[in-house]
Design a protein around this motif. Sequence first.
Motif, mmCIF file in Angstrom:
data_model
loop_
_atom_site.group_PDB
_atom_site.id
_atom_site.type_symbol
_atom_site.label_atom_id
_atom_site.label_comp_id
_atom_site.label_asym_id
_atom_site.label_seq_id
_atom_site.Cartn_x
_atom_site.Cartn_y
_atom_site.Cartn_z
ATOM 1 N N ALA A 98 0.861 -1.187 0.000
ATOM 2 C CA ALA A 98 0.000 0.000 0.000
ATOM 3 C C ALA A 98 0.898 1.238 0.000
ATOM 4 O O ALA A 98 1.607 1.509 0.964
ATOM 5 N N TYR A 99 0.855 1.984 -1.081
ATOM 6 C CA TYR A 99 1.647 3.205 -1.196
ATOM 7 C C TYR A 99 0.720 4.392 -0.972
ATOM 8 O O TYR A 99 -0.282 4.551 -1.652
ATOM 9 N N ARG A 100 1.062 5.246 -0.020
ATOM 10 C CA ARG A 100 0.221 6.393 0.320
ATOM 11 C C ARG A 100 0.859 7.672 -0.216
ATOM 12 O O ARG A 100 2.071 7.844 -0.168
ATOM 13 N N PHE A 101 -0.002 8.569 -0.680
ATOM 14 C CA PHE A 101 0.457 9.838 -1.224
ATOM 15 C C PHE A 101 -0.619 10.890 -0.967
ATOM 16 O O PHE A 101 -1.755 10.563 -0.657
ATOM 17 N N VAL A 102 -0.232 12.147 -1.081
ATOM 18 C CA VAL A 102 -1.132 13.258 -0.802
ATOM 19 C C VAL A 102 -1.564 13.893 -2.126
ATOM 20 O O VAL A 102 -0.745 14.184 -2.991
ATOM 21 N N ASP A 103 -2.885 14.115 -2.253
ATOM 22 C CA ASP A 103 -3.438 14.822 -3.406
ATOM 23 C C ASP A 103 -4.582 15.692 -2.914
ATOM 24 O O ASP A 103 -5.504 15.210 -2.252
ATOM 25 N N LYS A 105 -4.725 17.891 -0.536
ATOM 26 C CA LYS A 105 -4.743 17.924 0.929
ATOM 27 C C LYS A 105 -5.410 16.700 1.545
ATOM 28 O O LYS A 105 -5.872 16.748 2.684
ATOM 29 N N LYS A 106 -5.477 15.609 0.791
ATOM 30 C CA LYS A 106 -6.008 14.357 1.317
ATOM 31 C C LYS A 106 -5.008 13.250 1.021
ATOM 32 O O LYS A 106 -4.293 13.295 0.033
ATOM 33 N N VAL A 107 -4.996 12.244 1.890
ATOM 34 C CA VAL A 107 -4.091 11.120 1.723
ATOM 35 C C VAL A 107 -4.846 9.996 1.011
ATOM 36 O O VAL A 107 -5.928 9.603 1.420
ATOM 37 N N PHE A 108 -4.259 9.500 -0.064
ATOM 38 C CA PHE A 108 -4.815 8.387 -0.820
ATOM 39 C C PHE A 108 -3.812 7.247 -0.818
ATOM 40 O O PHE A 108 -2.650 7.442 -0.501
ATOM 41 N N ARG A 109 -4.267 6.061 -1.230
ATOM 42 C CA ARG A 109 -3.342 4.940 -1.312
ATOM 43 C C ARG A 109 -3.678 4.103 -2.539
ATOM 44 O O ARG A 109 -4.822 4.041 -2.980
ATOM 45 N N THR A 150 -0.411 20.290 -15.961
ATOM 46 C CA THR A 150 0.322 19.947 -14.741
ATOM 47 C C THR A 150 -0.606 19.538 -13.598
ATOM 48 O O THR A 150 -0.172 18.894 -12.660
ATOM 49 N N SER A 151 -1.881 19.912 -13.662
ATOM 50 C CA SER A 151 -2.787 19.590 -12.565
ATOM 51 C C SER A 151 -3.128 18.105 -12.510
ATOM 52 O O SER A 151 -3.623 17.619 -11.497
ATOM 53 N N VAL A 152 -2.864 17.360 -13.574
ATOM 54 C CA VAL A 152 -3.163 15.926 -13.615
ATOM 55 C C VAL A 152 -2.063 15.141 -12.906
ATOM 56 O O VAL A 152 -2.321 14.085 -12.332
ATOM 57 N N VAL A 153 -0.844 15.665 -12.917
ATOM 58 C CA VAL A 153 0.285 14.970 -12.290
ATOM 59 C C VAL A 153 0.200 15.158 -10.782
ATOM 60 O O VAL A 153 0.218 16.270 -10.275
ATOM 61 N N VAL A 154 0.086 14.033 -10.064
ATOM 62 C CA VAL A 154 -0.042 14.076 -8.609
ATOM 63 C C VAL A 154 1.326 14.028 -7.953
ATOM 64 O O VAL A 154 1.629 14.808 -7.054
ATOM 65 N N MET A 155 2.168 13.111 -8.434
ATOM 66 C CA MET A 155 3.472 12.955 -7.797
ATOM 67 C C MET A 155 4.492 12.504 -8.823
ATOM 68 O O MET A 155 4.260 11.548 -9.565
#
Length: 182
Positions: A98-103, A105-109, A150-155
Amino acid sequence: MGSSFQDQLLKLGLVDKKQVEKTKKKQHKSRKTKIAKNVQPKVDENKLLAEQALAKKKERARQLNQEREEKLKKREEAARIRQLIESSRLPKQEDGVAYRFVDRKKVFRIFISQELVDSLSRGGVGIVRLGDQYEVCPAKAVQKIAELDTSVVVMMNKPAPKGETEEDDPYAGYEVPDDLMW
């Protein structure tokens, strides 16, 4: 009453009848042109209003066409982005890490393999948003997507420069524990 100067010259025989008539015509023409120059031309208000209305109508049509073209361009870019993501996305694994990242201001996985997690940290792959889902794509595809929107790229982590070796790393002696996943 006295006769005109021209009549007097005619009686004396200094000028003939043709010359007198010629000068009368010239004087008459010059008076008419002076009168015509002094009178202002009438402005046709209806014609002026019609021209203004036509100009406004053309401007409005131009603005509508420009807005329509912008919307069409945005749709084309969105379709190109969707196509890039769908053609280059890497497979997810439901039984993976499970990889977690922020998008936003919310954390997704997302669940991906350990190799993809390592590649994410090194900048080999990136995470992009496709509607309500998140996909993992190779770095080249993510760069192309970022050029379009650029808004489509999360990380997308930047890869470490090749000239920098681990010998130059001041924290090389400090190991990061493996159980530090959040």
